[in-house]
Design a protein around this motif. Structure first.
Motif, PDB file in Angstrom:
ATOM      1  N   VAL A 166     -24.020 -77.722  -2.242  1.00 44.31           N
ATOM      2  CA  VAL A 166     -24.742 -77.997  -3.487  1.00 44.31           C
ATOM      3  C   VAL A 166     -26.142 -78.526  -3.191  1.00 44.31           C
ATOM      4  CG1 VAL A 166     -24.757 -79.381  -5.589  1.00 44.31           C
ATOM      5  CG2 VAL A 166     -22.608 -78.405  -4.767  1.00 44.31           C
ATOM      6  N   THR A 167     -26.237 -79.415  -2.208  1.00 44.09           N
ATOM      7  CA  THR A 167     -27.542 -79.962  -1.829  1.00 44.09           C
ATOM      8  C   THR A 167     -28.464 -78.860  -1.325  1.00 44.09           C
ATOM      9  OG1 THR A 167     -26.573 -82.100  -1.251  1.00 44.09           O
ATOM     10  CG2 THR A 167     -28.735 -81.589  -0.317  1.00 44.09           C
ATOM     11  N   SER A 168     -27.921 -77.989  -0.466  1.00 46.63           N
ATOM     12  CA  SER A 168     -28.712 -76.878   0.067  1.00 46.63           C
ATOM     13  C   SER A 168     -29.189 -75.961  -1.051  1.00 46.63           C
ATOM     14  CB  SER A 168     -27.870 -76.091   1.077  1.00 46.63           C
ATOM     15  OG  SER A 168     -28.550 -74.928   1.502  1.00 46.63           O
ATOM     16  N   CYS A 169     -28.294 -75.628  -1.966  1.00 45.21           N
ATOM     17  CA  CYS A 169     -28.648 -74.732  -3.067  1.00 45.21           C
ATOM     18  C   CYS A 169     -29.716 -75.358  -3.960  1.00 45.21           C
ATOM     19  CB  CYS A 169     -27.396 -74.403  -3.882  1.00 45.21           C
ATOM     20  SG  CYS A 169     -27.660 -73.139  -5.141  1.00 45.21           S
ATOM     21  N   GLY A 170     -29.574 -76.646  -4.225  1.00 49.34           N
ATOM     22  CA  GLY A 170     -30.566 -77.330  -5.053  1.00 49.34           C
ATOM     23  C   GLY A 170     -31.953 -77.283  -4.438  1.00 49.34           C
ATOM     24  N   HIS A 171     -32.022 -77.467  -3.119  1.00 47.76           N
ATOM     25  CA  HIS A 171     -33.325 -77.428  -2.448  1.00 47.76           C
ATOM     26  C   HIS A 171     -33.905 -76.015  -2.429  1.00 47.76           C
ATOM     27  CE1 HIS A 171     -32.561 -81.554  -1.264  1.00 47.76           C
ATOM     28  NE2 HIS A 171     -33.755 -81.605  -0.714  1.00 47.76           N
ATOM     29  N   LEU A 172     -33.047 -75.008  -2.367  1.00 45.81           N
ATOM     30  CA  LEU A 172     -33.538 -73.632  -2.449  1.00 45.81           C
ATOM     31  C   LEU A 172     -34.143 -73.364  -3.825  1.00 45.81           C
ATOM     32  CD1 LEU A 172     -33.860 -70.642  -1.780  1.00 45.81           C
ATOM     33  CD2 LEU A 172     -31.416 -70.342  -2.243  1.00 45.81           C
ATOM     34  N   ILE A 225     -19.594 -69.813  -1.909  1.00 46.96           N
ATOM     35  CA  ILE A 225     -20.642 -70.744  -2.326  1.00 46.96           C
ATOM     36  C   ILE A 225     -21.515 -69.979  -3.317  1.00 46.96           C
ATOM     37  CG2 ILE A 225     -22.722 -71.981  -1.594  1.00 46.96           C
ATOM     38  CD1 ILE A 225     -21.307 -72.770   0.931  1.00 46.96           C
ATOM     39  N   LEU A 226     -21.738 -70.551  -4.478  1.00 45.05           N
ATOM     40  CA  LEU A 226     -22.264 -69.790  -5.611  1.00 45.05           C
ATOM     41  C   LEU A 226     -23.786 -69.753  -5.713  1.00 45.05           C
ATOM     42  CD1 LEU A 226     -19.647 -70.834  -8.306  1.00 45.05           C
ATOM     43  CD2 LEU A 226     -19.936 -68.576  -7.268  1.00 45.05           C
ATOM     44  N   CYS A 227     -24.477 -70.160  -4.670  1.00 44.05           N
ATOM     45  CA  CYS A 227     -25.938 -70.170  -4.753  1.00 44.05           C
ATOM     46  C   CYS A 227     -26.492 -68.755  -4.907  1.00 44.05           C
ATOM     47  CB  CYS A 227     -26.523 -70.838  -3.511  1.00 44.05           C
ATOM     48  SG  CYS A 227     -28.198 -71.453  -3.757  1.00 44.05           S
ATOM     49  N   GLY A 228     -25.940 -67.810  -4.164  1.00 43.48           N
ATOM     50  CA  GLY A 228     -26.386 -66.428  -4.287  1.00 43.48           C
ATOM     51  C   GLY A 228     -26.118 -65.868  -5.670  1.00 43.48           C
ATOM     52  N   ALA A 229     -25.001 -66.281  -6.264  1.00 46.73           N
ATOM     53  CA  ALA A 229     -24.675 -65.826  -7.620  1.00 46.73           C
ATOM     54  C   ALA A 229     -25.677 -66.368  -8.635  1.00 46.73           C
ATOM     55  CB  ALA A 229     -23.258 -66.266  -7.982  1.00 46.73           C
ATOM     56  N   LEU A 254     -25.558 -77.118 -11.816  1.00 47.36           N
ATOM     57  CA  LEU A 254     -26.828 -76.749 -11.193  1.00 47.36           C
ATOM     58  C   LEU A 254     -27.388 -75.476 -11.821  1.00 47.36           C
ATOM     59  CD1 LEU A 254     -28.813 -77.446  -8.867  1.00 47.36           C
ATOM     60  CD2 LEU A 254     -27.421 -75.981  -7.382  1.00 47.36           C
ATOM     61  N   ALA A 255     -26.519 -74.486 -12.038  1.00 45.69           N
ATOM     62  CA  ALA A 255     -26.954 -73.226 -12.639  1.00 45.69           C
ATOM     63  C   ALA A 255     -27.434 -73.436 -14.074  1.00 45.69           C
ATOM     64  CB  ALA A 255     -25.810 -72.213 -12.611  1.00 45.69           C
ATOM     65  N   SER A 256     -26.718 -74.258 -14.819  1.00 44.07           N
ATOM     66  CA  SER A 256     -27.093 -74.506 -16.218  1.00 44.07           C
ATOM     67  C   SER A 256     -28.458 -75.180 -16.310  1.00 44.07           C
ATOM     68  CB  SER A 256     -26.028 -75.375 -16.898  1.00 44.07           C
ATOM     69  OG  SER A 256     -24.772 -74.725 -16.925  1.00 44.07           O
ATOM     70  N   GLU A 257     -28.702 -76.136 -15.415  1.00 41.77           N
ATOM     71  CA  GLU A 257     -29.990 -76.831 -15.415  1.00 41.77           C
ATOM     72  C   GLU A 257     -31.118 -75.895 -14.983  1.00 41.77           C
ATOM     73  OE1 GLU A 257     -29.385 -80.137 -12.852  1.00 41.77           O
ATOM     74  OE2 GLU A 257     -28.236 -81.310 -14.323  1.00 41.77           O
ATOM     75  N   PHE A 258     -30.859 -75.086 -13.968  1.00 40.20           N
ATOM     76  CA  PHE A 258     -31.904 -74.210 -13.437  1.00 40.20           C
ATOM     77  C   PHE A 258     -32.211 -73.051 -14.380  1.00 40.20           C
ATOM     78  CE2 PHE A 258     -33.066 -70.481 -10.793  1.00 40.20           C
ATOM     79  CZ  PHE A 258     -34.297 -70.940 -10.330  1.00 40.20           C
ATOM     80  N   LEU A 259     -31.172 -72.461 -14.950  1.00 38.54           N
ATOM     81  CA  LEU A 259     -31.350 -71.291 -15.812  1.00 38.54           C
ATOM     82  C   LEU A 259     -31.626 -71.658 -17.267  1.00 38.54           C
ATOM     83  CD1 LEU A 259     -28.423 -69.152 -14.348  1.00 38.54           C
ATOM     84  CD2 LEU A 259     -30.866 -68.871 -13.883  1.00 38.54           C
ATOM     85  N   GLN A 260     -31.521 -72.960 -17.578  1.00 35.40           N
ATOM     86  CA  GLN A 260     -31.787 -73.446 -18.932  1.00 35.40           C
ATOM     87  C   GLN A 260     -30.858 -72.807 -19.968  1.00 35.40           C
ATOM     88  OE1 GLN A 260     -34.323 -75.965 -19.693  1.00 35.40           O
ATOM     89  NE2 GLN A 260     -33.906 -76.140 -17.501  1.00 35.40           N
TER      90      GLN A 260
END
Length: 273
Positions: free
Chosen positions: A110-116, A140-144, A219-225
């Motif tokens: 999660v930390t890695s994805c957030g920094h990406l 790990i859902l960062c790519g998704a 994380l996705a909800s915050e990033f994608l609004q």
């Protein structure tokens, strides 16, 4: 999988974004990435600066981003988790240790994805690069999350997802009366009480996966609004490349976009004369 890659080779070369998972997950994916490059496709791999297995290669362009942990931190946690995997004990003891170990490992992802996602320079590059598709391991859902943000067709390359989330996302049945759950040590031949116990094991599984994957949903909800669930991220896949084979699995129905590629995990050696 070689047939699939051969068909890709007949098509016009494309531009592929790869968001891998570190460790043994990368070893199988790297072989596919290398073959795609040989077929003329342009491949860009996105990974954190701190990795155990993912290294630069002449077969792909590598884009890296900084993370707030060290390689020693990762090794320590993964070694502790693998050591636990071979320990004996009651279900409750193993469950508690699994909870603690998975929680710490999840924090790295999660930390890695957030920094990406917060890396504006790298995100601008990805947005402007006009990729044709994204290849990622959804454990790990960062790519998704990136696939949804960039509106790219997603190809999921996986062995499986904890708690049967992949079954749910693809709407493939996984009846507890037949398919044994993790940690039970049951086979597909169960007595009635074993089937009941197998059913009850879904309860802690749901609890485990909630705390493992819910941070990615947040994380996705915050990033994608917008409100995004774990299943929203998984169901967007165009193709599932399943690193398994029915020789190793219990028979089960597959959706048309699920392709078993178990042989990709095998070493390739030429036979002597």
């Amino acid at each position: 999988v070689l047939l699939l890659l051969s068909l890709l080779g007949l098509a016009a070369a494309g531009k592929l974004l790869v968001v891998p998972v570190d460790g043994s997950h990368w070893l199988s994916m790297q072989e596919v990435v290398d073959i795609l490059r040989q077929r003329g496709h342009e491949v860009v791999v996105v990974a954190p600066e701190v990795t155990m297995r993912i290294k630069p290669s002449k077969n792909f362009v590598m884009k890296m981003y900084s993370v707030p942990y060290t390689k020693e931190d990762m090794k320590k946690e993964f070694q502790a988790f693998f050591h636990f995997s071979f320990e004996q004990g009651s279900f409750l003891e193993r469950f508690v240790k699994a909870y603690q170990g998975i929680k710490r490992i999840t924090d790295f992802g999660v930390t890695s994805c957030g920094h990406l996602l917060q890396n504006k320079e790298l995100m601008s590059y990805l947005e402007e690069s006009k990729f044709d598709a994204i290849l990622t391991d959804p454990v790990i859902l960062c790519g998704a999350i990136l696939a949804k943000h960039l509106s790219l067709p997603a190809v999921y390359f996986l062995r499986g997802i904890p708690c049967g989330l992949d079954f749910e996302a693809t709407q493939c049945p996984r009846p507890p009366s037949y398919v044994p759950r993790g940690f039970t040590q049951f086979t597909d031949h169960m007595a009635f009480l074993q089937r009941v116990k197998n059913l009850l094991h879904d309860i802690p599984d749901i609890f485990l996966c909630d705390f493992v994957y819910e941070p990615y949903s947040k994380l996705a909800s915050e990033f994608l609004q917008q409100d995004v669930t774990v299943q929203d991220l998984l169901r967007q896949a165009s193709v599932w490349l399943l690193r398994s084979d029915f020789v190793l699995e219990y028979p089960r129905p597959l959706m048309p976009n699920i392709i078993p590629i178990g042989g990709v995990n095998c070493a390739h050696k030429e036979l002597s004369q």
